[in-house]
Design a protein around this motif. Structure first.
Motif, PDB file in Angstrom:
ATOM      1  N   VAL A   1       0.831  -1.206   0.000  1.00  0.00           N
ATOM      2  CA  VAL A   1       0.000   0.000   0.000  1.00  0.00           C
ATOM      3  C   VAL A   1       0.868   1.260   0.000  1.00  0.00           C
ATOM      4  CG1 VAL A   1      -1.842   1.263   1.196  1.00  0.00           C
ATOM      5  CG2 VAL A   1      -1.751  -1.238   1.348  1.00  0.00           C
ATOM      6  N   PHE A   2       0.519   2.186  -0.865  1.00  0.00           N
ATOM      7  CA  PHE A   2       1.149   3.505  -0.895  1.00  0.00           C
ATOM      8  C   PHE A   2       0.078   4.544  -0.593  1.00  0.00           C
ATOM      9  CE2 PHE A   2       3.570   0.759  -3.626  1.00  0.00           C
ATOM     10  CZ  PHE A   2       4.895   1.063  -3.344  1.00  0.00           C
ATOM     11  N   TYR A   3       0.509   5.634   0.030  1.00  0.00           N
ATOM     12  CA  TYR A   3      -0.464   6.639   0.474  1.00  0.00           C
ATOM     13  C   TYR A   3       0.084   8.016   0.133  1.00  0.00           C
ATOM     14  CZ  TYR A   3      -4.270   8.009   3.718  1.00  0.00           C
ATOM     15  OH  TYR A   3      -5.436   8.472   4.282  1.00  0.00           O
ATOM     16  N   VAL A   4      -0.669   8.783  -0.656  1.00  0.00           N
ATOM     17  CA  VAL A   4      -0.261  10.154  -0.983  1.00  0.00           C
ATOM     18  C   VAL A   4      -1.445  11.096  -0.765  1.00  0.00           C
ATOM     19  CG1 VAL A   4       1.536   9.563  -2.672  1.00  0.00           C
ATOM     20  CG2 VAL A   4      -0.831   9.781  -3.416  1.00  0.00           C
ATOM     21  N   SER A   5      -1.132  12.362  -0.527  1.00  0.00           N
ATOM     22  CA  SER A   5      -2.202  13.336  -0.263  1.00  0.00           C
ATOM     23  C   SER A   5      -2.055  14.551  -1.154  1.00  0.00           C
ATOM     24  CB  SER A   5      -2.161  13.814   1.189  1.00  0.00           C
ATOM     25  OG  SER A   5      -2.305  12.738   2.064  1.00  0.00           O
ATOM     26  N   LEU A   6      -3.200  15.194  -1.400  1.00  0.00           N
ATOM     27  CA  LEU A   6      -3.218  16.438  -2.163  1.00  0.00           C
ATOM     28  C   LEU A   6      -4.262  17.355  -1.514  1.00  0.00           C
ATOM     29  CD1 LEU A   6      -2.460  18.098  -4.746  1.00  0.00           C
ATOM     30  CD2 LEU A   6      -4.298  16.884  -5.922  1.00  0.00           C
ATOM     31  N   GLY A   7      -3.948  18.634  -1.420  1.00  0.00           N
ATOM     32  CA  GLY A   7      -4.922  19.544  -0.814  1.00  0.00           C
ATOM     33  C   GLY A   7      -4.398  20.965  -0.805  1.00  0.00           C
ATOM     34  N   SER A   8      -5.166  21.919  -0.281  1.00  0.00           N
ATOM     35  CA  SER A   8      -6.404  21.694   0.419  1.00  0.00           C
ATOM     36  C   SER A   8      -7.608  22.022  -0.453  1.00  0.00           C
ATOM     37  CB  SER A   8      -6.441  22.550   1.666  1.00  0.00           C
ATOM     38  OG  SER A   8      -7.743  22.598   2.198  1.00  0.00           O
ATOM     39  N   PHE A   9      -8.561  21.125  -0.418  1.00  0.00           N
ATOM     40  CA  PHE A   9      -9.786  21.264  -1.189  1.00  0.00           C
ATOM     41  C   PHE A   9     -10.887  21.975  -0.402  1.00  0.00           C
ATOM     42  CE2 PHE A   9      -7.646  17.906  -3.528  1.00  0.00           C
ATOM     43  CZ  PHE A   9      -8.033  18.140  -4.835  1.00  0.00           C
ATOM     44  N   ASP A  10     -10.488  22.658   0.668  1.00  0.00           N
ATOM     45  CA  ASP A  10     -11.490  23.266   1.541  1.00  0.00           C
ATOM     46  C   ASP A  10     -11.912  24.621   0.989  1.00  0.00           C
ATOM     47  OD1 ASP A  10     -13.145  23.305   3.692  1.00  0.00           O
ATOM     48  OD2 ASP A  10     -11.669  24.199   5.028  1.00  0.00           O
ATOM     49  N   THR A  11     -12.810  24.581   0.010  1.00  0.00           N
ATOM     50  CA  THR A  11     -13.085  25.748  -0.832  1.00  0.00           C
ATOM     51  C   THR A  11     -14.314  26.533  -0.391  1.00  0.00           C
ATOM     52  OG1 THR A  11     -14.229  24.164  -2.246  1.00  0.00           O
ATOM     53  CG2 THR A  11     -12.006  24.795  -2.893  1.00  0.00           C
ATOM     54  N   HIS A  12     -14.199  27.206   0.757  1.00  0.00           N
ATOM     55  CA  HIS A  12     -15.319  28.028   1.230  1.00  0.00           C
ATOM     56  C   HIS A  12     -15.453  29.321   0.430  1.00  0.00           C
ATOM     57  CE1 HIS A  12     -16.310  25.768   4.893  1.00  0.00           C
ATOM     58  NE2 HIS A  12     -15.020  25.542   4.994  1.00  0.00           N
ATOM     59  N   VAL A  13     -14.321  29.784  -0.113  1.00  0.00           N
ATOM     60  CA  VAL A  13     -14.280  31.101  -0.742  1.00  0.00           C
ATOM     61  C   VAL A  13     -13.661  30.972  -2.134  1.00  0.00           C
ATOM     62  CG1 VAL A  13     -13.336  33.428  -0.533  1.00  0.00           C
ATOM     63  CG2 VAL A  13     -13.985  32.170   1.527  1.00  0.00           C
ATOM     64  N   ASN A  14     -14.299  31.575  -3.114  1.00  0.00           N
ATOM     65  CA  ASN A  14     -13.780  31.558  -4.485  1.00  0.00           C
ATOM     66  C   ASN A  14     -13.285  30.173  -4.890  1.00  0.00           C
ATOM     67  OD1 ASN A  14     -14.336  34.250  -4.591  1.00  0.00           O
ATOM     68  ND2 ASN A  14     -12.256  34.862  -4.048  1.00  0.00           N
ATOM     69  N   GLN A  15     -14.214  29.263  -4.888  1.00  0.00           N
ATOM     70  CA  GLN A  15     -13.877  27.858  -5.079  1.00  0.00           C
ATOM     71  C   GLN A  15     -13.228  27.555  -6.429  1.00  0.00           C
ATOM     72  OE1 GLN A  15     -16.561  24.721  -3.880  1.00  0.00           O
ATOM     73  NE2 GLN A  15     -16.624  23.905  -5.952  1.00  0.00           N
ATOM     74  N   VAL A  16     -13.751  28.174  -7.478  1.00  0.00           N
ATOM     75  CA  VAL A  16     -13.448  27.674  -8.816  1.00  0.00           C
ATOM     76  C   VAL A  16     -11.944  27.641  -9.103  1.00  0.00           C
ATOM     77  CG1 VAL A  16     -13.781  28.083 -11.292  1.00  0.00           C
ATOM     78  CG2 VAL A  16     -15.716  28.254  -9.723  1.00  0.00           C
ATOM     79  N   SER A  17     -11.267  28.767  -8.829  1.00  0.00           N
ATOM     80  CA  SER A  17      -9.847  28.802  -9.188  1.00  0.00           C
ATOM     81  C   SER A  17      -9.054  27.788  -8.376  1.00  0.00           C
ATOM     82  CB  SER A  17      -9.283  30.208  -8.994  1.00  0.00           C
ATOM     83  OG  SER A  17      -9.397  30.579  -7.633  1.00  0.00           O
ATOM     84  N   GLN A  18      -9.388  27.692  -7.100  1.00  0.00           N
ATOM     85  CA  GLN A  18      -8.625  26.791  -6.235  1.00  0.00           C
ATOM     86  C   GLN A  18      -8.869  25.326  -6.594  1.00  0.00           C
ATOM     87  OE1 GLN A  18      -9.538  27.197  -2.084  1.00  0.00           O
ATOM     88  NE2 GLN A  18      -7.946  25.759  -1.452  1.00  0.00           N
ATOM     89  N   GLN A  19     -10.137  24.963  -6.765  1.00  0.00           N
ATOM     90  CA  GLN A  19     -10.417  23.555  -7.051  1.00  0.00           C
ATOM     91  C   GLN A  19      -9.880  23.172  -8.430  1.00  0.00           C
ATOM     92  OE1 GLN A  19     -14.330  22.116  -7.851  1.00  0.00           O
ATOM     93  NE2 GLN A  19     -13.981  20.160  -6.795  1.00  0.00           N
ATOM     94  N   ASN A  20     -10.036  24.082  -9.399  1.00  0.00           N
ATOM     95  CA  ASN A  20      -9.532  23.768 -10.738  1.00  0.00           C
ATOM     96  C   ASN A  20      -8.029  23.520 -10.731  1.00  0.00           C
ATOM     97  OD1 ASN A  20     -12.072  23.984 -11.721  1.00  0.00           O
ATOM     98  ND2 ASN A  20     -11.745  25.882 -12.865  1.00  0.00           N
ATOM     99  N   ARG A  21      -7.342  24.371  -9.983  1.00  0.00           N
ATOM    100  CA  ARG A  21      -5.887  24.216  -9.913  1.00  0.00           C
ATOM    101  C   ARG A  21      -5.525  22.840  -9.322  1.00  0.00           C
ATOM    102  NH1 ARG A  21      -2.462  25.193  -5.797  1.00  0.00           N
ATOM    103  NH2 ARG A  21      -4.135  26.056  -4.512  1.00  0.00           N
ATOM    104  N   LEU A  22      -6.223  22.470  -8.242  1.00  0.00           N
ATOM    105  CA  LEU A  22      -5.904  21.198  -7.586  1.00  0.00           C
ATOM    106  C   LEU A  22      -6.322  20.001  -8.433  1.00  0.00           C
ATOM    107  CD1 LEU A  22      -6.848  22.181  -3.942  1.00  0.00           C
ATOM    108  CD2 LEU A  22      -4.573  21.523  -4.738  1.00  0.00           C
ATOM    109  N   LEU A  23      -7.487  20.084  -9.069  1.00  0.00           N
ATOM    110  CA  LEU A  23      -7.911  18.969  -9.930  1.00  0.00           C
ATOM    111  C   LEU A  23      -6.956  18.826 -11.107  1.00  0.00           C
ATOM    112  CD1 LEU A  23     -11.831  19.287  -9.926  1.00  0.00           C
ATOM    113  CD2 LEU A  23     -10.404  17.699  -8.612  1.00  0.00           C
ATOM    114  N   GLY A  24      -6.443  19.968 -11.580  1.00  0.00           N
ATOM    115  CA  GLY A  24      -5.436  19.915 -12.634  1.00  0.00           C
ATOM    116  C   GLY A  24      -4.178  19.179 -12.164  1.00  0.00           C
ATOM    117  N   GLN A  25      -3.766  19.481 -10.943  1.00  0.00           N
ATOM    118  CA  GLN A  25      -2.591  18.785 -10.382  1.00  0.00           C
ATOM    119  C   GLN A  25      -2.857  17.291 -10.234  1.00  0.00           C
ATOM    120  OE1 GLN A  25      -0.918  20.371  -6.784  1.00  0.00           O
ATOM    121  NE2 GLN A  25      -0.946  22.478  -7.516  1.00  0.00           N
TER     122      GLN A  25
END
Lengths: 474, 404
Positions: free
Chosen positions: B268-292
């Motif tokens: 098992v391997f375990y990796v993390s990506l974040g933060s997806f906690d998008t309370h404010v101006n979600q679109v730019s932040q989530q898009n950037r992370l989903l792109g990553q």
């Protein structure tokens, strides 16, 4: 036979956070009972944490503008960090080690997180003031504590829509433990707690309009109970004394419970009306407490480790970053327990990464060694950051770190002034290493000693000894 | 035992050497002799999306009016969606996911959650990592308990690797734990440091194997040294030529790929990506992370495919919760409940969209209702992929899903 000094050290590690060597020299020849009396006398006084200002008459959050809300979030985040540093400093320098240790015990027992720093401080001070009082009184106070009410959703517990969170946890985690009540008992208890709330100044209030005045059946009794009645019925159950003494045994004596001893403690605790001071006196003055199997047998919690180092060698800590950072990496951040069950403790503190950091931490502290270790980000912290700076999304920053803290070696080194050169190693070893059976070799350690001067010699072997697995034990 | 400071070395020496050939040292020796085996077993890669990824803007119900009316400031527009079927499409940043979908290497499992969902980050993450119910407090993680069950005789931590500086609760069992490392070489150098090595050597010469907490610390040290050594050696077997993006996430996946292709004996391997906690101006932040997320996994899968290992690897994403259906006043979303999960592998038995898309007409106070318990997915992965006793590890029976 265990030396009296070793016994006193054991007592001072378990009832507090270790002891500076000068104080140890004063106490090491006194009988255990006398030192226990000294401990309780010392802890009669109490020192509230007083870092966060009272809430006063502030606006209700739903009356605030977005900017005001942001500012409030930011302030609470900063204040909780300040509070953390203040408590770690108080633990490390206190004259009332037993009271602080008991406060830490209750902090882990009544584990709670609050986003309002003042409520966190208020709860901590309540636990400190009542740390050695009757557990029954402490339980009632914590149950009515605004931070706890908020954390376990009792603000939302109303006649029309009961919220069972507090009722469940008070039985499962704070008093009797599982197996002593049913789901129906939880439902009925929740109804009795309806109306328990707090106001915007952080005071407990009973809101009559939300209280369910009907009959409740709880643990076989029926009545038009209020929250107080539920707490009192829970305290009539021996399971509560059993649960608390098990936890105290694990925290103060050993992770492996001796059932006979623990049952005696439970009986005494119950019959004394939950007298915490009496319970602790019994533990610290019993012969079994000083059995060899209990000496140096517990893995220090991160707070015990950090405070213990600072007890021996005072550190100037004004900035909360390095202190918070070490707590994060080591897995115990005061005021941020992992969940309402508290820190599991024991071997759960240890994995490859946390152990490596423990073993290298003395070098980071005393030799300003650099390292690259980034703690995981607490999402609740991020939330604060998002609120603070919405345009600039959080990005994890990884940098080379330093725990550069000013250490005051002088009093420590002076405490060895009467020791002959030949005996210095043994004396330092004896002071720092608590386990009775060690596997590390003195010759190996000597290879790392700086023999340039007596002072440098003491410093170097101290840092090396603190870097051993043995030093992780108390 | 009588204890005397002056001759503690002699005592501990006497007490131990005769009896002392602990098992875990054997593994250490094996590794030291360089007897590397090449492991071709099944690998699980867990991808944690920290902070609560908004599932509805990840897999978009692009024909749903409730979705668009509730999210006027942040909805993914119909013409931007990467269409999967006539109901659902992907966020436009998930280009690699579309490739995987077309190649039957991607499964989307909708409406995953648990009863009485908790909306606090730390509590819900605790629930997902320990695989507990909302009213239970479990002190060990599900991958850790997999090690306890499957690997009781293993004496090394490398059977589960988290690419990070600290270890997640998910990786800590009651007896066994995984190991966290950011970089195999850095971990190796750190354990090869002389004082550290001398301490271990001193223990091996004088220590005892009694099951005390102190010996547990030494045992952890020995295992760390041994694992660090083994992982470092394995990390040098294969150096990838695939171009990974310059993000931490992609770099961590590259580490995983090199270890897998190198033949490491890790489950098992375990990796993390974040933060997806998008309370404010979600679109730019989530898009950037989903792109990553997409770009990182694209390189990773390319790498594995080039080496014919994608068929042995299962990637599973998760997040501690999804987000509310309606956006908030700050063009963000607040904490919600059920969410979608992706599984990716060269060996899926049922790729594609596994179950019905979220029903936005049937909400629980504005939040999605869960249909599949997340522990059903864990149970499936443990049983079908890792060949382990899922009921024992999860402390109960959870219905399997037929994805793998």
């Amino acid at each position: 036979m265990l030396s009296n000094r070793k016994k006193i050290q054991h007592l001072l590690w378990r009832s507090g956070f270790g002891v500076d060597r000068t104080t140890l020299l004063k106490l090491q020849d006194k009988p255990v009972n006398e030192v226990v009396d000294w401990l309780f006398n010392q802890s009669k006084r109490e020192a509230d944490l007083n870092v966060v200002a009272a809430l006063g008459d502030r606006k209700k959050p739903d009356m605030m503008t977005r900017e005001e809300k942001k500012a409030l979030f930011k302030a609470n985040f900063q204040e909780t960090s300040d509070l953390n540093l203040a408590w770690v400093n108080q633990i490390s320098t206190t004259e009332q080690p037993l009271r602080e240790k008991m406060t830490l015990f209750w902090h882990g027992h009544f584990a709670c997180r609050s986003t309002i720093a003042f409520l966190t401080q208020q709860q901590n001070n309540t636990m400190r003031r009542m740390a050695l009082d009757k557990f029954s009184d402490l339980l009632m106070a914590v149950s009515k504590d605004p931070a706890m009410i908020q954390f376990l959703n009792n603000q939302q517990n109303r006649k029309q829509s009961p919220n069972e969170n507090f009722a469940r946890e008070v039985m499962e985690l704070f008093t009797m433990g599982r197996g002593n009540y049913t789901e129906d008992d939880i439902k009925n208890a929740a109804r009795a707690f309806t109306g328990w709330a707090h106001d915007f100044t952080g005071q407990f209030v009973f809101r009559q309009m939300f209280h369910d005045y009907g009959d409740k059946t709880f643990l076989g009794n029926t009545g038009d109970y209020f929250g107080e009645d539920i707490i009192n019925i829970i305290l009539e159950k021996r399971a509560t004394a059993d649960f608390i003494t098990k936890k105290a045994y694990k925290f103060f004596v050993s992770d492996t419970i001796d059932t006979d001893i623990q049952q005696q403690l439970a009986k005494q605790f119950f019959e004394s009306g939950y007298d915490t001071e009496k319970l602790m006196r019994t533990i610290f003055t019993s012969d079994w407490f000083y059995d060899e199997q209990n000496i140096g047998s517990k893995i220090k919690s991160p707070i015990e480790l950090i405070a213990g180092i600072r007890k021996s060698i005072p550190l100037q800590v004004d900035d909360n970053k390095p202190v918070l950072y070490a707590q994060k990496i080591l897995g115990q951040i005061l005021f941020y327990p992992p969940n309402v069950a508290g820190w599991p403790g024991g071997r759960a503190w240890i994995d490859s990464s946390s152990l490596m950091f423990r073993l290298k931490m003395p070098e980071y502290i005393f030799n300003a060694a650099e390292f690259e270790v980034t703690p995981k980000v607490d999402q609740d912290d991020i939330e604060e950051q998002m609120m603070m700076n919405s345009e600039q999304p959080y990005a994890a920053q990884r940098t080379v770190n330093k725990l550069n803290l000013a250490a005051d070696w002088q009093s420590y080194i002076n405490s060895f002034s009467d020791v002959q050169d030949k005996q210095v190693f043994n004396e330092v070893f004896d002071y720092l290493v608590q386990p009775l059976n060690c596997s590390v070799s003195a010759e190996m350690l000597q290879n790392y000693a700086n023999t340039g001067s007596r002072e440098e010699y003491i410093k170097s072997i101290t840092v090396r000894l603190m870097s051993l697995p043995e030093y992780q034990m108390c | 035992m009588k204890y005397n400071r002056r001759n503690f070395i002699a005592i501990s020496g006497l007490a131990s050497t005769a009896l002392f050939i602990p098992n875990f040292l054997k593994a250490f020796e094996r590794v030291n002799k360089g007897l590397l085996q090449t492991d071709k077993g099944k690998k699980l890669v867990v991808v944690q999306l920290s902070g609560g990824n908004d599932g509805l803007n990840t897999v978009v119900p692009y024909r749903n009016d409730i979705y668009y009316s509730g999210r006027q400031g942040i909805a993914v527009q119909r013409n931007q969606v990467i269409t999967l079927n006539d109901e659902l499409g992907l966020n436009p940043n998930l280009t690699a996911f579309k490739k995987l979908y077309d190649n039957a290497n991607l499964a989307v499992i909708n409406n995953v959650g648990y009863p009485n969902p908790d909306r606090s980050h730390f509590r819900s993450m605790d629930i997902w990592q320990t695989a507990s119910g909302a009213n239970d407090y479990v002190r060990s993680g599900w991958v850790g308990r997999f090690l306890d069950a499957q690997c009781a005789d293993c004496n090394n931590a490398y059977h589960a690797i988290e690419v990070d500086d600290t270890l997640s609760l998910a990786m800590k069992g009651d007896k066994k734990t995984g190991i966290a490392l950011r970089d195999p070489a850095r971990l190796y150098n750190s354990t090869a440091e002389k004082y550290f090595a001398d301490t271990v050597a001193s223990y091996k010469a004088h220590g005892s194997a009694t099951d005390t907490d102190l010996n547990y610390l030494y045992k952890t040290m020995v295992e760390t040294v041994s694992s660090a050594d083994y992982i470092y050696k394995e990390s040098k077997v294969y150096k990838s030529d695939v171009e990974y993006p310059q993000t931490d996430f992609a770099k961590n996946l590259k580490t995983v790929a090199e270890l897998i292709v190198g033949g490491i004996d890790t489950d098992v391997f375990y990796v993390s990506l974040g933060s997806f906690d998008t309370h404010v101006n979600q679109v730019s932040q989530q898009n950037r992370l989903l792109g990553q997320l997409s770009d990182g996994l694209d390189a990773f899968v390319t790498d594995l495919k080039m080496n014919d290992r994608f068929k042995d690897v299962l990637i599973m994403t998760f997040s501690e919760f999804g987000r509310r259906v309606k956006q908030n006043a700050s063009n963000g979303t607040d904490h919600g409940t059920a969410n979608n999960i992706f599984m990716m592998s060269g060996a899926l038995s049922k790729p594609g969209i596994y179950n019905d898309s979220p029903n936005l007409n049937d909400l629980d106070e504005g939040d999605l209702k869960y249909h599949i318990d997340f522990r059903s997915l864990y149970a499936t992965v443990l049983n079908k992929w890792l060949n382990a006793n899922d009921e024992q590890i999860l402390g109960g029976k959870f219905e399997h899903v037929s994805v793998i």
